[in-house]
Design a protein around this motif. Sequence first.
Motif, short mmCIF file in Angstrom:
data_model
loop_
_atom_site.label_atom_id
_atom_site.label_comp_id
_atom_site.label_asym_id
_atom_site.label_seq_id
_atom_site.Cartn_x
_atom_site.Cartn_y
_atom_site.Cartn_z
N ARG A 106 40.67 -19.24 37.28
CA ARG A 106 40.41 -20.15 36.16
C ARG A 106 39.33 -21.12 36.58
N VAL A 107 38.22 -21.09 35.84
CA VAL A 107 37.07 -21.94 36.15
C VAL A 107 36.62 -22.68 34.90
N VAL A 108 35.85 -23.73 35.09
CA VAL A 108 35.29 -24.47 33.97
C VAL A 108 33.87 -23.99 33.70
N GLN A 109 33.61 -23.67 32.44
CA GLN A 109 32.29 -23.22 31.99
C GLN A 109 31.96 -23.95 30.70
N GLN A 110 30.68 -24.02 30.37
CA GLN A 110 30.29 -24.65 29.12
C GLN A 110 30.37 -23.61 28.00
N VAL A 111 31.10 -23.95 26.94
CA VAL A 111 31.23 -23.07 25.78
C VAL A 111 30.62 -23.74 24.56
N ARG A 112 30.37 -22.94 23.55
CA ARG A 112 29.72 -23.44 22.33
C ARG A 112 30.55 -23.04 21.11
N LEU A 113 30.86 -24.03 20.29
CA LEU A 113 31.53 -23.75 19.02
C LEU A 113 30.53 -23.15 18.05
N ALA A 114 31.04 -22.50 17.01
CA ALA A 114 30.17 -21.88 16.01
C ALA A 114 29.21 -22.89 15.39
N GLY A 115 29.63 -24.15 15.27
CA GLY A 115 28.79 -25.19 14.69
C GLY A 115 27.73 -25.74 15.63
N GLY A 116 27.74 -25.30 16.89
CA GLY A 116 26.71 -25.71 17.85
C GLY A 116 27.16 -26.69 18.91
N GLU A 117 28.31 -27.36 18.73
CA GLU A 117 28.79 -28.31 19.73
C GLU A 117 29.13 -27.59 21.03
N THR A 118 28.74 -28.17 22.16
CA THR A 118 29.06 -27.59 23.46
C THR A 118 29.96 -28.55 24.25
N PHE A 119 30.79 -27.97 25.11
CA PHE A 119 31.68 -28.76 25.96
C PHE A 119 32.21 -27.87 27.07
N ASP A 120 32.76 -28.50 28.09
CA ASP A 120 33.36 -27.78 29.21
C ASP A 120 34.75 -27.33 28.84
N ALA A 121 35.07 -26.08 29.17
CA ALA A 121 36.39 -25.52 28.89
C ALA A 121 36.81 -24.62 30.04
N TRP A 122 38.11 -24.53 30.22
CA TRP A 122 38.64 -23.59 31.20
C TRP A 122 38.47 -22.18 30.66
N VAL A 123 38.15 -21.25 31.56
CA VAL A 123 37.97 -19.84 31.21
C VAL A 123 38.57 -19.00 32.34
N TYR A 124 39.30 -17.96 31.97
CA TYR A 124 39.79 -17.01 32.97
C TYR A 124 38.71 -15.95 33.17
N VAL A 125 38.16 -15.92 34.39
CA VAL A 125 37.11 -14.96 34.72
C VAL A 125 37.62 -14.02 35.80
N LEU A 126 37.05 -12.84 35.85
CA LEU A 126 37.47 -11.84 36.83
C LEU A 126 37.15 -12.29 38.25
N CYS A 127 38.08 -12.09 39.15
CA CYS A 127 37.80 -12.34 40.57
C CYS A 127 36.77 -11.32 41.05
N ARG A 128 36.89 -10.11 40.54
CA ARG A 128 35.92 -9.05 40.83
C ARG A 128 35.95 -8.05 39.68
#
Length: 146
Positions: A106-128
């Motif tokens: 679980r890492v923090v990445q910047q995501v974008r809402l459909a309306g254009g707003e961006t913010f940091d959110a937790w995301v589950y990413v593959l270890c490999r």
Amino acid sequence: MSAPDTRYLFVYGTLMSGARTRLGAAERLRLAEQSDSLGPASLPHAKLYDLGRYPGIDCSGGLDDIVHGEAVLLADAAATFAWLDVYEDCAPADRTSVTSAAVYERVVQQVRLAGGETFDAWVYVLCRVPQDARRIDSGRWNDGAA
């Protein structure tokens, strides 16, 4: 190093409110009870992979790579992650006891809402990324096919 302070979560597979798979059904309902959906969102510079019954993300994509999903605001992030990390087979945050069996981190990445707003959110990413994983070029997981 302390954990980032965000209550946002980006989901892109079995936990999306519109998913219809049996896998994750109980967790999807539980997440809906513990959060508010902010609607469609995207994660730039990421690649989406079909892992069979669920998808996974690799965040080493290029400028044209994007994954589509949904952003949610968690009422109590610590309480939700206590059970969600188990569901996601997530590696521990301190990475000292990571086993080769862990699927996600679980890492923090910047995501974008459909309306254009961006913010940091937790995301589950593959270890490999598994060698036999098929890339989903559209960046959208079709749970009807999984």
